[in-house]
Design an enzyme around this catalytic site. Structure first.
Site, PDB file in Angstrom:
ATOM      1  CG  ASP A 417     -63.111  49.504  52.995  1.00 17.88           C
ATOM      2  OD1 ASP A 417     -63.276  50.716  53.106  1.00 17.88           O
ATOM      3  OD2 ASP A 417     -64.020  48.690  52.788  1.00 17.88           O
ATOM      4  CD  GLU A 519     -82.880  55.780  58.852  1.00 15.14           C
ATOM      5  OE1 GLU A 519     -82.813  55.509  57.640  1.00 15.14           O
ATOM      6  OE2 GLU A 519     -82.991  56.924  59.307  1.00 15.14           O
ATOM      7  CE  LYS A 583     -82.901  58.549  62.917  1.00 20.44           C
ATOM      8  NZ  LYS A 583     -83.119  57.152  62.627  1.00 20.44           N
ATOM      9  NE  ARG A 617     -72.281  53.930  63.553  1.00 20.24           N
ATOM     10  CZ  ARG A 617     -71.741  54.100  62.361  1.00 20.24           C
ATOM     11  NH1 ARG A 617     -70.502  53.722  62.137  1.00 20.24           N
ATOM     12  NH2 ARG A 617     -72.421  54.630  61.387  1.00 20.24           N
ATOM     13  N   GLY A 698     -64.355  55.611  53.264  1.00 19.71           N
ATOM     14  CA  GLY A 698     -65.252  56.613  52.707  1.00 19.71           C
ATOM     15  C   GLY A 698     -66.190  57.162  53.765  1.00 19.71           C
TER      16      GLY A 698
END
Lengths: 1352, 369
Positions: A417, A519, A583, A617, A698
């Site tokens: 995972d 966030e 954003k 990221r 996922g």
């Protein structure tokens, strides 16, 4: 013994009835399940409910009690084939004509084995009793006759109403009746059920939620008719009949056992399912019993040995027949046949069974016990390993099953995972680029040194700063302090444009609840740089800007979704200026910038490339000023789109698109998705160990790829990374085919020699594809005919060219790829790749992928994960590993091994697994050897004793050989042996390969062992035969009497097998010494004791070997014989092993040798190790940054689902306190009130809830629940009555799509979550009413609630 | 593995720890740092290197070969004489006797065999009888005895073990000693005469005591009734074994060698491991240092032929043998030692050559990765 454990599964139907008896009067739910078609429960009516005999809330996971333990446990144990077999032998031995051994030779080991197992079972059961008791005796408050009484959980009955308080466990499956919170809402944590730690909302029916206090509830006499007990966590279907009305019930109304009540003062619930009927218990099915491949091999071999045993029995029986006819019949004057025997055939028949008895030791009863003991030992070593202990979470590694250890040494595929397993699921704001200036880049020092740089101290000037946040570049802070407008605006975006919620427990102590950790990281960053997001209401956002509270009016949230890849907010600042803050992924954002941004865009783009190269990221930030007219105009259009009944989504998107134009670029953020410690190194080492790692996540493709790069699964050195992203069968097939063609091309160009083969494969490929274009039905048939033969060569070619490719496949493509006709193709392609990443996969797909590899590759698979969504994969794989201490414990519960860090995997596999495998193999080899050496002597002796099944040894020797004389040394070897030290197995991962190739114990090795055993038995029989048949003692007495022969052979045997174990043992600890020498000592001690006159005088019949030991072992000839036999047995083995070591040394031998010689050069290994270290550190990334950063740029930092914007604007998910705070704040913000007043004229102030301001929007009840995405703040035009009706309508219709409690986190489930929002929105309308009610019933929150209503 | 994955305690999960009252003192669950638990026990790690294996082979060879030679020489110095008196041949003196198959011929059949010894037998000479094709090691035969009875247990005397069937009772009286072994007691009588060169027959004194194991004679076998010397009375009420001519208490006149403790009986009761065996019959004690025990010359073996073996093609032999430190003549052991020693030595040489020619001597530096 393995077996008793698995009995429950294997003999399920047989055992269960017995267990039912033990389960108490109520009987098992399973019995009733057939009968119970629906359940009727009447509240507060025990008599009525008694009729149905529902299970009580007492749970029994234990199997026995004191009285039933012995019979039930024995019954279970004798269902094990091996035990039954020995019982059968025991019975055979009681027949005098057959009995070739006394009964105790079998019963002693059998009793020993049974009692060991029984003790283990008893201990297990004792702990189960204890935990049962603990749970059953928990207190809960039950409403009995209108009074709340303390009751133990076990006394709770179906139909009772119980009161739960905050942080209490739910005692049974309850129908939520009322709660202290408004609207009958209550919050639960379902971690125990599905592993999800986020809170979930449950709501009672409105009719019952009004029954606030115990008195009313005591009067409640509604009847629930619902489905019978089942194991579906996400579904409930029932009806409440009360006061002649029907109310539909669904899962939203249920509190399931195992949940914990959170953030809710108290609530009342009606017990629907109790004890074993609860969904939790129904779900705790029997765990699938996993067997290791060695287990299976062992079972096969045991069967073969049985066959061998029968063959020998037959041969010897034939021998008997011949002998009895030719010799025995004539010898009758001395030895008449036993009465029932009247001819040689009967004698042969009896002899067959007699030989079965004496030869049964080839399949020793102690085999299974020993294997279990060894595995148990290995499990303890795993539990005890300090290097697999995580200090931070205080969790040691745990081997939850003790039966799989050696398979850890054979793993070929790891399915991992991502979130929580590879990554910590912690996002940190790492770098940013503001207005073309890059911040956060600490001067290029190696990573090791950056840590020494002190992080910035924010608390000095910003009391609201989060202490856990660390940032190293002080220039940014200075820029903020200097008041650079771009920097301020940058952080303003971060603190305004998000969907996070804040909770202020005490002044200045803010906790952000963000949908996604990204966030949260961004909002926290803004907070620390002086732009503190304090609170929000549906229409405002309050921010503390550099110490000054500012409240912005939130005009619209343009929510995030997958296609848009961006989100925006439109806010009006206190000065009245309207601005859109956006954003999003740079790719989409850059297209929507104002042309004047070109230069800035280029610079930012460079920065972004850099960040992407570091595996960060990224998000780009922008804003746009809007004039009042622009806004009004757009708002109108937006409302139109929102109101539209058809293509609403598209229209909304178009509307969003319209306004998100001509934006001004502010900069970009870079967030580090923190990998767990040591992940790249671990992956590198495991890859070197030839273990293929597939990531199944996922998460989105971009995130997954990004992580793939940062953990070095994907590198820029790779020839190509194939991305399969097709939505249709055709396209997926096409993409897979193209990928393979590319691989073939590269293989061809690299290696011309394989031209022919690859050509063939190419043809096969194109052939296959020809069918691919046809319809699917046609495809399967010809494939069976044609592609079955050609698939063989391609796999080998594909495997030979592996190492340079990677495959990324998305969930929807995977769905097609996993179809029966394509799975082979997919598997071949994927296996040819070095790295495989499957993203956006559902839990079921994870399991399917594992299953696919398991089925076709015949390889050992390991699945590792931490969340509930990994459970299916963990259960499917041969070995399941759970990461403990992160998300819930569901994965850990389903796993076979658990620890808290991914990097421990390398130790688990390369150290523990390797050793376990090695030890088990050595153990098995030796075990079969020693038993063949022991038993086959009887076979040879048969030819000299008229095939009469006379044993060679004393029967006590036979009894004790396996359990005393030879068991401990081999156990010590099986538990403690090491070929190379642990650090070497990490240093040379290649050492792991023998396990994968199954080299150490396979059928070939088995036959070698057997052959060696038989050879030894020949020597052990014929050397004493040759010597003793003529020899005499020094006093003239012949040595060839039976007892001397027996003692000589037995002693020789014990010595030979001891020498052999000494040869096999590679790691002589004190324990090994003690056991080996101790066994020899024990042998002689017991021998002399057994042959002593003391014992003989007590039991003359049993100990008739009187004096044999003394008489025999005092003869030099006997010792010469034993020495001779030993040398003859061992010398060839020694020579053979030496040659093997000398000419074809295994890697482990070499490493061991190196170790021995203490040559500390270790050049190759050291270099590799350093290389790995280098790859792990930042140095390795440099190439990538320059090379192909662009391809990875899309790794934008959005990980959450859409639909949250609307939840916010609806105000549904706001806790009262935050609302209150907001209103409190708003009082001080005059401008906000002004704005409010401006809009107020349109509204009916009385009916409008405090939070609902702004433009009117269509009633949510009109919108279909699954597609509501209105983001404008929506006041309710409808009356409370209407919306209440809507809620009732919406609730049942939601039943199917709503999966909040499900084990899955699939996109479907996410949309379900969205629909929950819709329901809440629908319910919102009568919030005021609810608030009033709650104000009346509970003393807690009302003041605030009242305050909030007053504020309007 | 537990039957069910559900464990009520786990329902608490990790919350129990956090919410517990004494959670402030969280005990570290870090495993102990002991050598045992961390698998770091000090250990000797042997490895089969040329330095250890090759010398081992040479040493084995060098030890075994001398031992083998010693054994062989010793064995060769032992004198052994064997004569088959079964009487298969028509020409054999015992042919006539061997023709009677029954145990209970009223007149004992006697035959005498002449033989000569080429070499004198020094020191003590042991006289054995040997039987071939006689399955004393057959399972049913081996177990057909009652050790309690033989140990003098008075209960077992009258209630022999069931193992003794079918020789447990005879004419409703318990058999003492019971069982097939006792029943088939070897009952030939062998006498040895030395024929002087002048023709006189001198009987050679044969000692019949000291032929059984000490433990057998003194511990394992006991007459019932303790020290009561009147065996006849003690064995009253028992029956003699079917094949016997006389009851057990008449085996000898010497009370120390009568009844169950008769040494011929004890020797017989110690069953042989193989179908061809020999049992010690008599000892010929050395007289003095001057004359050999059995000088070279002619002898006569007088056999009272009672024991039928022809029915099952058995053979009977008489063996005379001297003895050394290592027992009787045993060429096998010596030859085996020499062979094994040589093979080991040879193997050592071969391995040495292989090691030098092909061996992986620099295996420390080529660890692949």
């Amino acid at each position: 013994m393995t077996i008793p454990k698995e009995i429950p599964e294997k003999w399920f139907p047989i055992v269960l009835p017995l267990k039912r008896k033990t389960r108490g009067l109520k009987g098992s739910p399973k019995l009733k399940r057939g009968a119970e078609e629906e359940r009727k429960v009447k509240a507060n009516d025990r008599e009525y409910n008694e009729k149905f005999q529902y299970a009580s809330n007492c749970i029994m996971t234990s199997k026995y009690n004191i009285i039933t333990f012995l019979p039930v446990n024995l019954f279970e144990q004798f269902q094990e084939v091996a035990n039954t077999y020995f019982l059968f032998l025991l019975i055979l031995q009681l027949i005098p004509q057959i009995s070739s051994l006394s009964w105790f030779t079998t019963i002693v080991p059998l009793v020993l084995v049974l009692s060991i197992t029984a003790v283990k079972d008893a201990t297990d059961d004792y702990f189960r009793h204890k935990s049962d008791n603990q749970v059953n005796n928990r207190q809960s408050q039950v409403l009995i006759n209108g009074v709340l009484q303390k009751e133990k959980w076990m006394n709770v009955r179906v139909g009772d109403i119980i009161k739960l308080e905050n942080n209490q466990f739910v005692a049974a499956d309850l129908l939520l009746l009322s709660s202290s919170e408004p609207h009958g809402l209550c919050y639960i944590e379902t971690a125990e059920l599905d592993g999800e730690t986020n809170m979930k909302v449950r709501q009672s029916l409105s009719v019952t939620s009004e029954l606030g206090d115990p008195n009313n509830l005591a009067q409640f006499n509604g009847e629930v008719v619902c489905e019978p007990p089942n194991n579906k966590l996400d579904r409930f279907c029932g009806t409440l009949y009360w006061r002649d009305c029907k109310y539909g019930l669904n899962n939203q109304n249920m509190l399931l056992r195992g949940c914990v009540l959170r953030n809710t003062e108290s609530c009342y619930g009606l017990v629907i399912f109790a004890g074993p009927d609860t969904k939790l218990m129904q779900n705790s099915g029997r765990t699938k019993f996993k067997r290791t491949s060695i287990d299976r091999l062992m079972n096969t071999l045991v069967l073969w040995i049985f066959g061998f045993l029968v063959c020998m029995g037959v041969i010897l029986a034939v021998g008997t027949a011949v002998w009895e006819r030719e010799v025995g019949a004539l010898f009758q004057s001395y030895l008449p046949w036993d009465p029932p025997v009247d001819n040689f055939l009967v004698s042969a028949f009896l002899s067959f069974w007699s030989y079965v008895i004496i030869l049964n030791t080839v399949v020793p009863i102690s085999l299974y016990v020993s294997v279990e003991v060894i595995r148990l030992g290995h499990s303890y070593f795993i539990n005890w390993d300090r290097r697999m202990f995580c200090n931070r979470s205080n969790t040691p590694a745990e081997a939850r099953t003790t039966t799989l250890n050696e398979e850890l040494g054979q793993v070929e595929y790891i399915f991992s995972d991502k979130t929580g397993t590879l990554t910590q699921n912690i996002m940190t704001f790492n770098k940013c680029s503001i207005n073309g200036h890059a911040y956060g880049e600490v001067i290029d020092t190696p990573r090791g040194q950056t840590k020494k740089v002190e992080p910035l101290d924010f608390s000095a000037w910003n009391p609201l700063a989060d202490r856990d946040f660390s940032f190293y570049d002080h220039t940014l802070l200075e820029a903020v302090k200097l008041g650079e407008p771009a920097v301020h605006e940058f952080f303003r975006v971060l603190c305004l444009c998000h969907t996070a919620m804040s909770e202020e427990k005490s002044e200045g102590e803010l906790v952000y609840k963000a949908q996604s950790p990204d966030e949260g990281a961004l909002v926290t960053a803004a907070r620390n740089f002086g732009f503190v997001f304090r609170s929000r209401t549906p229409s405002t956002v309050t921010v503390q800007e550099l110490g000054r509270p500012v409240t912005y009016t939130l005009l619209a949230i343009l929510d995030f979704n997958n296609i848009r890849k961006r989100m925006s907010v439109i806010v009006r600042n206190p000065e009245g200026r309207i601005r859109l803050y956006c954003k999003g992924a740079d790719t989409v954002l850059f297209e929507r910038l104002h042309p004047c941004n070109q230069d800035l865009m280029n610079i930012t783009s460079d920065h972004l490339n850099e960040y992407a190269g570091d595996g960060l990221r990224t998000l780009a930030l922008a804003y746009r000023d809007l004039s009042e007219e622009q806004w009004e105009e757009w708002a109108e259009r937006y409302r139109g789109a929102d109101r539209a009944e058809d293509c609403r989504e598209d229209r909304l998107a178009a509307a969003y698109e319209e306004i998100e134009q001509d934006m001004m670029l502010l900069g970009a953020t870079a967030i580090e998705d923190k990998l767990q410690e040591g992940v790249p190194e671990t992956i590198a080492i495991l890859t070197l160990a030839n273990i293929k790692i597939w990531v199944l996540t996922g998460d989105k493709q971009e995130t997954a790829v990004n992580i793939g790069y940062s953990c070095k699964m994907l590198t820029d050195d790779m020839t190509e990374v194939f991305i399969v992203n097709g939505h249709t069968v055709q396209s997926v097939r096409e993409e897979l085919r193209r990928a393979r063609e590319r691989m073939m091309e590269s293989a061809r160009s690299r290696d011309g020699g394989k031209e022919v083969e690859s050509q063939g494969w190419g043809e096969a490929c194109s052939f296959g594809n020809g069918f691919g274009t046809g319809d699917a039905a046609n495809w399967t048939q010809p494939k069976e005919k044609s592609s079955a033969p050609p698939t063989a060569p391609p796999t080998s070619i594909l495997e030979s060219i592996s190492g340079e490719f990677a495959l990324v496949i998305s969930g929807h493509s995977l769905a097609h790829a996993l179809e029966a006709d394509m799975e082979r193709e997919f598997l071949d392609t994927a296996c040819a790749c070095k790295a495989v990443i499957c993203c956006r996969v559902t839990p079921l797909q994870k399991a399917l992928v594992v299953e696919l590899v398991k089925r076709h590759k015949k390889a050992v698979t390991l699945a590792i994960g931490d969340g509930a969504n990994d459970v299916s994969m963990i259960k499917t794989a041969h070995i399941g590993v759970g990461i403990s201490g992160q998300e819930g414990i569901q994965a850990v519960l389903a796993s076979d091994y658990s620890f808290s860090q991914f990097r421990f995997l390398q130790r688990l596999l390369l150290v523990h697994g390797r050793w376990s495998y090695l030890r088990m193999c050595r153990f098995l080899c030796y075990f079969f050897y020693k038993n063949f050496a022991f038993t086959m002597v009887h076979f040879w002796f048969g030819f000299f004793c008229g095939f009469s099944a006379q044993t060679v040894y004393d029967q006590y020797f036979i009894t004790l050989y396996n359990i005393v004389y030879t068991s401990l040394p081999v156990l010590a070897m099986g538990i403690f042996d090491q070929d190379v030290p642990e650090q070497r197995s990490l240093e040379y991962p290649k050492l792991y390969e023998p396990g994968q190739l199954n080299l150490l114990f396979n059928k070939r090795e088995f036959f070698i062992c057997i052959a060696q055993g038989i050879y030894t038995s020949v020597v052990l029989f014929f050397v004493p035969y040759g010597v003793l048949s003529q020899a005499t003692q020094s006093n003239g007495t012949p040595l060839a009497d039976y007892q001397t022969f027996a003692v000589t052979t037995a002693t020789a045997l014990v010595i030979v097998v001891s020498v052999q174990i000494a040869l096999d043992t590679g790691y002589w600890t004190a324990i090994n010494h003690f056991f080996v020498w101790g066994s020899l000592g024990a042998y002689f001690t017991i021998l002399f004791t057994m042959h002593s006159s003391v014992l003989f005088n007590i039991f003359p019949k049993q100990f008739h070997f009187l004096g044999s030991a003394h008489n025999t072992l005092s003869q030099p000839v006997v010792w010469l014989t034993i020495a001779l036999a030993t040398v003859i047995c061992i010398a060839p083995v020694l020579a053979f092993r030496f040659l093997k070591l000398d000419l074809k040394p295994q890697l482990s031998d070499t490493v061991r040798y190196t170790q021995l010689v203490r040559q500390k050069k270790r050049k190759p290994g050291g270099r590799a190790g350093r290389g790995l270290g280098g790859a792990g550190s930042s140095g390795g990334g440099a190439l990538g940054r320059l090379g192909r950063g662009g391809s990875r740029r899309s790794g934008y930092a959005f990980a959450h689902q859409e639909g949250f914007g609307e939840l916010i604007t609806s105000g549904k998910n706001m806790r009262l306190s935050s609302l209150a705070l907001a209103t409190f704040a708003s009082r001080h913000s005059a401008s906000w009130i002004d704005t409010l007043r401006k809009k107020k004229h349109a509204q009916n102030a009385q009916n409008t809830p405090p939070a609902a301001t702004g433009d009117s929007s269509p009633a949510p009840s009109i919108a279909p629940p699954l597609s509501t995405s209105s983001s404008l703040t929506g006041p309710q035009d409808t009356t409370p009555e209407e919306s209440r009706q809507a809620s009732l309508d919406a609730a049942p219709s939601n039943g199917l799509g709503d999966v909040p409690l499900s084990l899955m986190k699939s996109p479907e489930a996410e949309s379900g979550g969205c629909s929950l929002g819709a329901v809440q929105e629908a319910l919102f309308g009568w919030r005021g009413v609810g608030a009033r009610i709650s104000g009346a019933s509970s003393p807690g929150p009302p003041p605030i609630a009242e305050e909030s209503s007053n504020a309007v | 593995m537990m039957a069910s994955s559900y464990n009520a305690k786990e329902e608490d999960g990790h919350h129990s720890g956090a919410s517990g009252p004494g959670s402030s003192t969280v005990k570290s669950r870090k495993p102990d740092n002991t050598a045992f638990k961390q698998q770091r026990l000090p250990a000797w790690q042997p490895i089969l290197t040329a330095g250890t294996v090759l010398p081992a082979f040479f040493v084995i060879g060098l030890i075994f070969i001398p031992i083998g030679i010693g054994l062989y020489v010793t064995s060769n110095n032992i004198k052994e004489f064997e004569i088959d008196y079964t009487g298969i041949d028509m020409s054999s003196p015992c042919f006539n006797c061997s023709q009677s198959f029954s145990w209970n011929s009223s007149v004992p059949c006697k035959c005498s065999l002449a033989f000569s010894l080429d070499q004198p037998f020094e020191s003590n000479v042991f006289m054995y009888y040997g039987l071939s094709n006689f399955y004393q090691n057959h399972r049913r035969y081996v177990k057909s005895r009652d050790d309690s009875q033989l140990n003098g247990d008075s209960f077992s005397l009258t209630n022999p073990s069931k193992e003794c069937e079918p020789y447990r009772t005879s004419e409703n009286k318990p058999i003492a000693p019971c069982g097939a072994i006792a029943n088939s007691l070897f009952n030939d009588t062998l006498e040895l005469f030395y024929i002087d060169p002048n023709g006189t027959r001198t009987p050679i004194p044969l000692i019949k005591k000291g032929i059984a194991w000490w433990t057998d004679k003194h511990v394992k076998f006991r007459n019932p009734g303790g020290n009561n010397s009147n065996l006849t009375a003690i064995f009253q009420g028992t029956s003699k074994p079917v094949n016997w001519r006389k009851p057990v208490y008449e085996l000898d006149t010497d009370p120390e060698n009568n009844g169950f403790i008769n040494e011929d009986f004890i020797v017989w009761m110690r069953t042989a491991a193989l179908p061809t065996f020999r049992k010690l019959y008599r000892i010929i004690q050395k007289k003095n240092n001057m004359t050999p025990t059995l000088p070279r010359g002619n002898y006569t073996l007088e056999v009272t032929y009672n024991y039928p073996v022809r029915s099952f093609e058995g053979r009977k032999r008489m063996i005379l043998s001297t003895i050394s430190w290592m027992g009787g003549k045993n060429p096998f052991l010596g030859i085996a030692y020499i062979t094994v020693g040589s093979v080991c030595f040879f193997l050592g040489v071969v391995l040495l050559i292989i090691h030098h020619k092909y061996g992986n001597r620099n295996n420390s530096s080529d660890i692949p990765n």
